[in-house]
Design a protein around this motif. Structure first.
Motif, PDB file in Angstrom:
ATOM      1  N   SER A  31      25.931 -33.923  28.056  1.00  0.00           N
ATOM      2  CA  SER A  31      25.929 -34.140  29.440  1.00  0.00           C
ATOM      3  C   SER A  31      25.651 -32.908  30.105  1.00  0.00           C
ATOM      4  N   PRO A  32      25.656 -32.912  31.442  1.00  0.00           N
ATOM      5  CA  PRO A  32      25.603 -31.864  32.319  1.00  0.00           C
ATOM      6  C   PRO A  32      26.746 -30.764  31.871  1.00  0.00           C
ATOM      7  N   ALA A  33      26.134 -29.337  31.762  1.00  0.00           N
ATOM      8  CA  ALA A  33      27.053 -28.443  31.595  1.00  0.00           C
ATOM      9  C   ALA A  33      28.259 -28.165  32.672  1.00  0.00           C
ATOM     10  N   ASP A  34      29.570 -27.754  32.182  1.00  0.00           N
ATOM     11  CA  ASP A  34      30.580 -27.463  33.185  1.00  0.00           C
ATOM     12  C   ASP A  34      30.565 -26.068  33.535  1.00  0.00           C
ATOM     13  N   ASP A  35      31.734 -25.579  34.423  1.00  0.00           N
ATOM     14  CA  ASP A  35      31.429 -24.264  34.995  1.00  0.00           C
ATOM     15  C   ASP A  35      31.627 -23.354  33.882  1.00  0.00           C
ATOM     16  N   GLY A  36      32.606 -23.583  32.856  1.00  0.00           N
ATOM     17  CA  GLY A  36      32.951 -22.830  31.745  1.00  0.00           C
ATOM     18  C   GLY A  36      31.703 -22.609  30.907  1.00  0.00           C
ATOM     19  N   ILE A  38      28.678 -22.716  31.603  1.00  0.00           N
ATOM     20  CA  ILE A  38      27.586 -21.852  32.322  1.00  0.00           C
ATOM     21  C   ILE A  38      28.085 -20.344  32.314  1.00  0.00           C
ATOM     22  N   GLN A  39      29.265 -20.102  32.454  1.00  0.00           N
ATOM     23  CA  GLN A  39      29.828 -18.907  32.602  1.00  0.00           C
ATOM     24  C   GLN A  39      29.425 -18.246  31.115  1.00  0.00           C
ATOM     25  N   HIS A  43      27.220 -14.976  30.242  1.00  0.00           N
ATOM     26  CA  HIS A  43      27.763 -13.744  29.332  1.00  0.00           C
ATOM     27  C   HIS A  43      26.495 -13.615  28.451  1.00  0.00           C
ATOM     28  N   GLU A  44      26.178 -14.828  27.588  1.00  0.00           N
ATOM     29  CA  GLU A  44      25.264 -14.420  26.580  1.00  0.00           C
ATOM     30  C   GLU A  44      23.928 -13.897  27.025  1.00  0.00           C
ATOM     31  N   ILE A  45      23.614 -14.571  28.104  1.00  0.00           N
ATOM     32  CA  ILE A  45      22.337 -13.968  28.788  1.00  0.00           C
ATOM     33  C   ILE A  45      22.225 -12.636  29.222  1.00  0.00           C
ATOM     34  N   THR A  46      23.418 -12.025  29.522  1.00  0.00           N
ATOM     35  CA  THR A  46      23.612 -10.357  29.965  1.00  0.00           C
ATOM     36  C   THR A  46      23.575  -9.791  28.668  1.00  0.00           C
ATOM     37  N   ALA A  47      24.279 -10.245  27.583  1.00  0.00           N
ATOM     38  CA  ALA A  47      24.108  -9.522  26.226  1.00  0.00           C
ATOM     39  C   ALA A  47      22.796  -9.452  25.532  1.00  0.00           C
ATOM     40  N   ARG A  48      21.986 -10.581  25.847  1.00  0.00           N
ATOM     41  CA  ARG A  48      20.871 -10.713  25.188  1.00  0.00           C
ATOM     42  C   ARG A  48      20.086  -9.723  25.784  1.00  0.00           C
ATOM     43  N   ALA A  49      19.983  -9.927  27.354  1.00  0.00           N
ATOM     44  CA  ALA A  49      19.086  -8.845  28.083  1.00  0.00           C
ATOM     45  C   ALA A  49      19.349  -7.428  27.806  1.00  0.00           C
ATOM     46  N   SER A  50      20.729  -7.098  27.596  1.00  0.00           N
ATOM     47  CA  SER A  50      20.869  -5.676  27.338  1.00  0.00           C
ATOM     48  C   SER A  50      20.529  -5.307  25.841  1.00  0.00           C
TER      49      SER A  50
ATOM     50  N   ASP B   8      23.416 -17.937  40.769  1.00  0.00           N
ATOM     51  CA  ASP B   8      23.025 -18.948  41.559  1.00  0.00           C
ATOM     52  C   ASP B   8      21.741 -19.555  41.117  1.00  0.00           C
ATOM     53  N   PHE B   9      20.790 -18.890  40.920  1.00  0.00           N
ATOM     54  CA  PHE B   9      19.477 -19.067  40.481  1.00  0.00           C
ATOM     55  C   PHE B   9      19.433 -19.942  39.074  1.00  0.00           C
ATOM     56  N   TYR B  10      20.567 -19.420  38.244  1.00  0.00           N
ATOM     57  CA  TYR B  10      20.500 -19.600  36.843  1.00  0.00           C
ATOM     58  C   TYR B  10      21.164 -21.238  36.909  1.00  0.00           C
ATOM     59  N   ARG B  11      22.042 -21.441  37.756  1.00  0.00           N
ATOM     60  CA  ARG B  11      22.904 -22.605  37.795  1.00  0.00           C
ATOM     61  C   ARG B  11      21.896 -23.564  38.249  1.00  0.00           C
ATOM     62  N   ALA B  12      21.007 -23.232  39.369  1.00  0.00           N
ATOM     63  CA  ALA B  12      20.119 -24.265  40.162  1.00  0.00           C
ATOM     64  C   ALA B  12      19.060 -24.684  38.999  1.00  0.00           C
ATOM     65  N   HIS B  13      18.282 -23.753  38.285  1.00  0.00           N
ATOM     66  CA  HIS B  13      17.215 -24.154  37.392  1.00  0.00           C
ATOM     67  C   HIS B  13      17.629 -24.163  35.802  1.00  0.00           C
ATOM     68  N   ARG B  14      18.748 -23.918  35.468  1.00  0.00           N
ATOM     69  CA  ARG B  14      19.008 -24.042  34.021  1.00  0.00           C
ATOM     70  C   ARG B  14      18.492 -25.485  33.469  1.00  0.00           C
ATOM     71  N   GLU B  15      18.991 -26.279  33.905  1.00  0.00           N
ATOM     72  CA  GLU B  15      18.881 -27.574  33.330  1.00  0.00           C
ATOM     73  C   GLU B  15      17.261 -28.000  33.500  1.00  0.00           C
ATOM     74  N   GLY B  16      16.554 -27.632  34.702  1.00  0.00           N
ATOM     75  CA  GLY B  16      15.252 -28.137  34.666  1.00  0.00           C
ATOM     76  C   GLY B  16      14.568 -27.511  33.769  1.00  0.00           C
ATOM     77  N   LEU B  17      14.671 -26.152  33.566  1.00  0.00           N
ATOM     78  CA  LEU B  17      13.982 -25.349  32.330  1.00  0.00           C
ATOM     79  C   LEU B  17      14.132 -25.909  31.148  1.00  0.00           C
ATOM     80  N   LEU B  18      15.461 -26.320  30.750  1.00  0.00           N
ATOM     81  CA  LEU B  18      15.565 -26.835  29.400  1.00  0.00           C
ATOM     82  C   LEU B  18      15.077 -28.035  29.323  1.00  0.00           C
TER      83      LEU B  18
END
Lengths: 154, 181
Positions: A31-36, A38-39, A43-50, B8-18
């Motif tokens: 189901s749609p991801a919760d805030d935790g 997404i956070q 973090h994973e995206i930041t690490a991956r980008a670095s 904010d951008f990630y939250r808005a488009h995360r699901e759409g891209l996936l």
């Protein structure tokens, strides 16, 4: 096809099928991801980008190459028509024929080499390279607007 | 590495891209990994990107192409959709339809995979509510070209979905009538 669609697939049917596909894709992994969550992902995206030191190509090289060749083909067909006309004129003279043929073949080969090198060694590709060089060599891709080259790493 | 507005951008488009990549790439592709890579690249270049939505979709499409080529070399065809997993996560109060629903989704997914990449992307993004200029930005072509892709893509999809299927699959679809989602 299912009984519902046996009499032909309308636009409405297609939209329903696409909606079914969308719903399956949306909930195939939860189901749609919760805030935790997404956070955590951020973090994973930041690490991956670095970790992204030398980046791979954002542009699909084969696709860009095929589009480039497609553009060249339009010009090439015109050249071939002219060339065939000259060949017909020169048909009785083998040396004239060779003089016409050799430069065309050499130019075609040279273009292939240059195009492939540019597409695989330009900035944004695994080997890096000079963006100015890339932009100088390549014709504008169909539909590509000014400035998009920078975004895509060319 | 601060990136103003990225969250904010990630939250808005995360699901759409996936969701888009899951449909675009087919069942054999690791959509989460492709999207993660696309988001990481977007994050790394965030300040240089003027139209981030089209950019990140474009990068993900290219990554999906590359992954698809590698996957097609590495595995035989015949992947199936994971309906059991989807059923376990079904969010609606009504029970998730069984094999007949699976047959429909399999059909549309198979038909989508038979489309050329740009037509497939145009159809999926159009269905997700993107306008032709927005799709054009993501695909790197003109809005007129996108309209052409849409017209041809949808026509092909209808034709593919009208094609007769093997008897075994038809039986699976018998109970679909009246149960469209």
């Amino acid at each position: 096809m299912s009984r519902l669609f046996r009499r032909g697939f309308s636009d409405e049917d297609l939209d329903k099928a696409l909606a079914a596909s969308y719903r399956h894709a949306a909930f195939a992994d939860g189901s749609p991801a919760d805030d935790g969550q997404i956070q955590q992902e951020l973090h994973e995206i930041t690490a991956r980008a670095s970790r992204l030191g030398v980046q791979g190509p954002e542009i699909d090289v084969l696709e860009a190459y095929s589009r480039l060749l497609g553009r060249v083909m339009c010009v090439g067909i015109a050249v071939v028509f002219i060339f065939v006309g000259l060949v017909l004129v020169a048909a009785a003279h083998v040396r004239v024929l060779l003089v016409l043929l050799v430069p065309v073949v050499l130019m075609a080969l040279a273009f292939q080499v240059v195009a492939w090198h540019v597409l695989t060694h330009g900035e944004g590709t695994a080997e890096g390279g000079s963006r100015r060089g890339v932009r100088g060599w390549l014709p504008k891709m169909p539909g590509r607007r000014d400035g998009q080259a920078d975004q895509l790493g060319w | 590495m601060p990136a103003t507005g990225f969250d904010d951008f990630y939250r808005a488009h995360r699901e759409g891209l996936l969701v888009f990549i899951r449909q675009y790439g087919g069942p054999g592709l690791d959509a989460e990994d492709i999207c993660g890579e696309a988001w990481a690249r977007a994050f790394a270049r965030w300040r240089m990107i003027s139209e981030p939505r089209g950019w990140v979709f474009r990068v993900a499409i290219n990554l999906a192409h590359r992954a698809g080529r590698e996957a097609s070399r590495a595995r035989p065809s015949g992947d199936v959709l994971d309906f059991e997993h989807a059923a376990a996560r079904w969010p609606w109060s009504t029970p998730m339809p069984g094999a007949e629903w699976g047959a429909l989704v399999s059909d549309i997914r198979d038909a989508l995979q038979r489309l050329p990449g740009q037509q497939r992307a145009a159809v999926l993004l159009d269905h997700a509510g993107w306008s032709p200029p927005e799709i054009a930005d993501a695909l790197g072509c003109s809005a007129g070209t996108v309209r052409g892709h849409l017209f041809r893509g949808r026509a092909k999809l209808r034709r593919f979905l009208d094609e007769p299927r093997p008897a075994a699959q038809r039986v699976a679809g018998e109970g679909l009538e009246g149960r469209m989602v």
